[in-house]
Write a protein that holds these residues in place. Sequence first.
Motif, PDB file in Angstrom:
ATOM      1  N   GLN A 144      31.064 -14.997  65.766  1.00 56.85           N
ATOM      2  CA  GLN A 144      31.200 -13.901  66.731  1.00 56.85           C
ATOM      3  C   GLN A 144      29.872 -13.649  67.439  1.00 56.85           C
ATOM      4  OE1 GLN A 144      33.059 -10.288  65.172  1.00 56.85           O
ATOM      5  NE2 GLN A 144      34.154 -11.520  63.652  1.00 56.85           N
ATOM      6  N   LYS A 145      28.773 -13.696  66.683  1.00 57.01           N
ATOM      7  CA  LYS A 145      27.445 -13.438  67.258  1.00 57.01           C
ATOM      8  C   LYS A 145      27.033 -14.535  68.228  1.00 57.01           C
ATOM      9  CE  LYS A 145      25.548 -10.688  63.511  1.00 57.01           C
ATOM     10  NZ  LYS A 145      24.594 -10.644  62.390  1.00 57.01           N
ATOM     11  N   VAL A 146      27.432 -15.786  67.964  1.00 59.43           N
ATOM     12  CA  VAL A 146      27.035 -16.904  68.822  1.00 59.43           C
ATOM     13  C   VAL A 146      27.451 -16.671  70.265  1.00 59.43           C
ATOM     14  CG1 VAL A 146      27.455 -19.357  69.299  1.00 59.43           C
ATOM     15  CG2 VAL A 146      26.937 -18.622  66.976  1.00 59.43           C
ATOM     16  N   VAL A 147      28.663 -16.155  70.467  1.00 58.51           N
ATOM     17  CA  VAL A 147      29.170 -15.956  71.836  1.00 58.51           C
ATOM     18  C   VAL A 147      29.322 -14.499  72.229  1.00 58.51           C
ATOM     19  CG1 VAL A 147      30.285 -18.197  72.034  1.00 58.51           C
ATOM     20  CG2 VAL A 147      31.525 -16.313  71.005  1.00 58.51           C
ATOM     21  N   GLY A 148      28.980 -13.581  71.335  1.00 61.64           N
ATOM     22  CA  GLY A 148      29.027 -12.164  71.673  1.00 61.64           C
ATOM     23  C   GLY A 148      30.400 -11.531  71.615  1.00 61.64           C
ATOM     24  N   TRP A 149      31.282 -12.052  70.777  1.00 63.66           N
ATOM     25  CA  TRP A 149      32.598 -11.438  70.620  1.00 63.66           C
ATOM     26  C   TRP A 149      32.495 -10.232  69.694  1.00 63.66           C
ATOM     27  CZ3 TRP A 149      35.270 -16.746  69.532  1.00 63.66           C
ATOM     28  CH2 TRP A 149      35.574 -17.375  70.746  1.00 63.66           C
ATOM     29  N   ASP A 150      33.282  -9.190  69.988  1.00 63.00           N
ATOM     30  CA  ASP A 150      33.342  -8.000  69.140  1.00 63.00           C
ATOM     31  C   ASP A 150      34.812  -7.658  68.959  1.00 63.00           C
ATOM     32  OD1 ASP A 150      32.922  -5.666  67.752  1.00 63.00           O
ATOM     33  OD2 ASP A 150      32.344  -4.497  69.520  1.00 63.00           O
ATOM     34  N   PHE A 151      35.277  -7.782  67.732  1.00 66.57           N
ATOM     35  CA  PHE A 151      36.697  -7.564  67.452  1.00 66.57           C
ATOM     36  C   PHE A 151      36.966  -6.164  66.900  1.00 66.57           C
ATOM     37  CE2 PHE A 151      36.413 -12.335  66.734  1.00 66.57           C
ATOM     38  CZ  PHE A 151      36.832 -12.621  68.016  1.00 66.57           C
ATOM     39  N   ALA A 152      36.188  -5.191  67.337  1.00 73.55           N
ATOM     40  CA  ALA A 152      36.377  -3.822  66.871  1.00 73.55           C
ATOM     41  C   ALA A 152      37.024  -2.943  67.942  1.00 73.55           C
ATOM     42  CB  ALA A 152      35.037  -3.220  66.450  1.00 73.55           C
ATOM     43  N   GLY A 153      37.322  -3.520  69.098  1.00 72.05           N
ATOM     44  CA  GLY A 153      37.872  -2.737  70.202  1.00 72.05           C
ATOM     45  C   GLY A 153      39.318  -2.347  69.983  1.00 72.05           C
ATOM     46  N   PRO A 154      39.901  -1.676  70.963  1.00 70.80           N
ATOM     47  CA  PRO A 154      41.294  -1.242  70.847  1.00 70.80           C
ATOM     48  C   PRO A 154      42.249  -2.425  70.930  1.00 70.80           C
ATOM     49  CG  PRO A 154      40.475  -0.779  73.045  1.00 70.80           C
ATOM     50  CD  PRO A 154      39.313  -1.293  72.244  1.00 70.80           C
ATOM     51  N   GLY A 155      43.418  -2.214  70.408  1.00 68.66           N
ATOM     52  CA  GLY A 155      44.438  -3.254  70.449  1.00 68.66           C
ATOM     53  C   GLY A 155      44.943  -3.564  69.058  1.00 68.66           C
ATOM     54  N   SER A 156      45.799  -4.513  69.007  1.00 72.58           N
ATOM     55  CA  SER A 156      46.387  -4.953  67.753  1.00 72.58           C
ATOM     56  C   SER A 156      45.819  -6.335  67.435  1.00 72.58           C
ATOM     57  CB  SER A 156      47.913  -5.004  67.914  1.00 72.58           C
ATOM     58  OG  SER A 156      48.508  -5.468  66.739  1.00 72.58           O
ATOM     59  N   TRP A 157      45.014  -6.448  66.385  1.00 69.22           N
ATOM     60  CA  TRP A 157      44.298  -7.685  66.060  1.00 69.22           C
ATOM     61  C   TRP A 157      45.057  -8.479  65.002  1.00 69.22           C
ATOM     62  CZ3 TRP A 157      40.199  -8.936  68.997  1.00 69.22           C
ATOM     63  CH2 TRP A 157      39.619  -7.920  69.746  1.00 69.22           C
ATOM     64  N   TRP A 158      45.252  -9.754  65.284  1.00 69.62           N
ATOM     65  CA  TRP A 158      45.941 -10.668  64.372  1.00 69.62           C
ATOM     66  C   TRP A 158      45.112 -11.941  64.264  1.00 69.62           C
ATOM     67  CZ3 TRP A 158      51.117  -9.675  62.558  1.00 69.62           C
ATOM     68  CH2 TRP A 158      51.649  -8.485  63.015  1.00 69.62           C
ATOM     69  N   GLY A 159      45.230 -12.655  63.157  1.00 66.55           N
ATOM     70  CA  GLY A 159      44.453 -13.883  63.030  1.00 66.55           C
ATOM     71  C   GLY A 159      45.047 -14.881  62.059  1.00 66.55           C
ATOM     72  N   LEU A 160      44.502 -16.092  62.133  1.00 69.14           N
ATOM     73  CA  LEU A 160      44.891 -17.156  61.210  1.00 69.14           C
ATOM     74  C   LEU A 160      43.823 -18.239  61.217  1.00 69.14           C
ATOM     75  CD1 LEU A 160      46.167 -20.105  62.490  1.00 69.14           C
ATOM     76  CD2 LEU A 160      47.750 -18.463  63.433  1.00 69.14           C
ATOM     77  N   VAL A 161      43.785 -18.980  60.114  1.00 74.06           N
ATOM     78  CA  VAL A 161      42.927 -20.164  60.029  1.00 74.06           C
ATOM     79  C   VAL A 161      43.867 -21.354  59.923  1.00 74.06           C
ATOM     80  CG1 VAL A 161      41.199 -21.402  58.684  1.00 74.06           C
ATOM     81  CG2 VAL A 161      41.043 -18.915  58.913  1.00 74.06           C
ATOM     82  N   HIS A 162      43.795 -22.243  60.897  1.00 76.18           N
ATOM     83  CA  HIS A 162      44.645 -23.430  60.906  1.00 76.18           C
ATOM     84  C   HIS A 162      43.809 -24.607  60.430  1.00 76.18           C
ATOM     85  CE1 HIS A 162      46.744 -26.864  62.990  1.00 76.18           C
ATOM     86  NE2 HIS A 162      47.692 -26.337  62.251  1.00 76.18           N
ATOM     87  N   GLU A 163      43.897 -24.896  59.134  1.00 75.10           N
ATOM     88  CA  GLU A 163      43.117 -25.989  58.547  1.00 75.10           C
ATOM     89  C   GLU A 163      43.889 -27.292  58.655  1.00 75.10           C
ATOM     90  OE1 GLU A 163      40.994 -25.402  54.871  1.00 75.10           O
ATOM     91  OE2 GLU A 163      41.351 -23.250  55.014  1.00 75.10           O
ATOM     92  N   GLN A 164      43.149 -28.356  58.925  1.00 74.31           N
ATOM     93  CA  GLN A 164      43.731 -29.683  59.015  1.00 74.31           C
ATOM     94  C   GLN A 164      42.848 -30.649  58.236  1.00 74.31           C
ATOM     95  OE1 GLN A 164      45.682 -30.515  63.043  1.00 74.31           O
ATOM     96  NE2 GLN A 164      43.882 -29.319  63.625  1.00 74.31           N
ATOM     97  N   LYS A 165      43.428 -31.748  57.855  1.00 76.85           N
ATOM     98  CA  LYS A 165      42.690 -32.768  57.113  1.00 76.85           C
ATOM     99  C   LYS A 165      41.710 -33.476  58.054  1.00 76.85           C
ATOM    100  CE  LYS A 165      43.545 -36.514  53.904  1.00 76.85           C
ATOM    101  NZ  LYS A 165      44.545 -37.337  53.231  1.00 76.85           N
ATOM    102  N   ASP A 166      40.486 -33.738  57.565  1.00 75.60           N
ATOM    103  CA  ASP A 166      39.489 -34.453  58.374  1.00 75.60           C
ATOM    104  C   ASP A 166      40.050 -35.784  58.819  1.00 75.60           C
ATOM    105  OD1 ASP A 166      37.540 -32.524  58.319  1.00 75.60           O
ATOM    106  OD2 ASP A 166      36.547 -33.305  56.537  1.00 75.60           O
ATOM    107  N   PRO A 167      39.763 -36.217  60.010  1.00 77.41           N
ATOM    108  CA  PRO A 167      38.772 -35.736  60.965  1.00 77.41           C
ATOM    109  C   PRO A 167      39.320 -34.716  61.962  1.00 77.41           C
ATOM    110  CG  PRO A 167      39.593 -37.823  61.745  1.00 77.41           C
ATOM    111  CD  PRO A 167      40.306 -37.527  60.434  1.00 77.41           C
ATOM    112  N   ALA A 168      40.555 -34.267  61.796  1.00 82.99           N
ATOM    113  CA  ALA A 168      41.120 -33.273  62.720  1.00 82.99           C
ATOM    114  C   ALA A 168      40.359 -31.960  62.577  1.00 82.99           C
ATOM    115  CB  ALA A 168      42.602 -33.070  62.427  1.00 82.99           C
ATOM    116  N   PRO A 169      40.218 -31.212  63.658  1.00 81.62           N
ATOM    117  CA  PRO A 169      39.449 -29.964  63.598  1.00 81.62           C
ATOM    118  C   PRO A 169      40.211 -28.836  62.914  1.00 81.62           C
ATOM    119  CG  PRO A 169      40.344 -30.273  65.785  1.00 81.62           C
ATOM    120  CD  PRO A 169      40.682 -31.508  65.006  1.00 81.62           C
ATOM    121  N   THR A 170      39.446 -27.866  62.437  1.00 81.00           N
ATOM    122  CA  THR A 170      40.006 -26.635  61.884  1.00 81.00           C
ATOM    123  C   THR A 170      39.804 -25.553  62.925  1.00 81.00           C
ATOM    124  OG1 THR A 170      39.571 -27.286  59.604  1.00 81.00           O
ATOM    125  CG2 THR A 170      39.740 -24.927  60.039  1.00 81.00           C
ATOM    126  N   GLN A 171      40.848 -24.757  63.173  1.00 75.69           N
ATOM    127  CA  GLN A 171      40.765 -23.705  64.175  1.00 75.69           C
ATOM    128  C   GLN A 171      40.864 -22.332  63.532  1.00 75.69           C
ATOM    129  OE1 GLN A 171      43.561 -26.003  64.897  1.00 75.69           O
ATOM    130  NE2 GLN A 171      42.825 -27.126  66.653  1.00 75.69           N
TER     131      GLN A 171
END
Length: 193
Positions: A144-171
């Motif tokens: 978050q600090k690298v790009v200046g994102w702040d996830f404390a603002g208004p709204g409904s926050w949802w998330g997930l970690v999409h892990e994949q086997k190497d060499p595919a990326p993890t999102q």
Amino acid sequence: MTASLPRQASPPDEPRRPPEDPRHKFRRRALTLLIIVLLIGVPAGYLVISANQSRDSGKQKEEKYSATGLTVGWPSRVQRRLYQVPIPLNSVAVAYYETNNWKTSRLYVQFATNGAGLEEFLAEIGTSRDTLRKNNIAIGTRDQKVVGWDFAGPGSWWGLVHEQKDPAPTQDIVVNWPKPGRAMVYVVSRTIP
């Protein structure tokens, strides 16, 4: 005193040339000048143009790689394919930033889309809306600090970690619904080179 050399006489059977006409002399000299300009000027002009283009290209690359935060615009197709971040075509407010080091490469992307665009994005990376968890800020504080994102603002926050086997990326994905039908999507896709 220097001795003068005798001149060779022209052969008796060869007709003598008349003196050159001034117009012919002018045309001959103009043609010679044109040939010299073409032989020297064209390559020199090409070198100047090529040098300017090369210098401009270097400046553009320097600006791109010296960026220290999000750059407004779409990441290249190669970046989207490598990091597996298929941004829906109807997205707006698209910005990205890429970091690379010997250990991990990351692509930070944000975009705004509608509900159908979010469904399309999640389906293309191999997951669905059902895997999103409320109040799960999947993107870490460091990222978050690298790009200046702040996830404390208004709204409904949802998330997930999409892990994949190497060499595919993890999102790591965070979605904010500030208004019904509009979703702001934040993605950090990391891969090990």
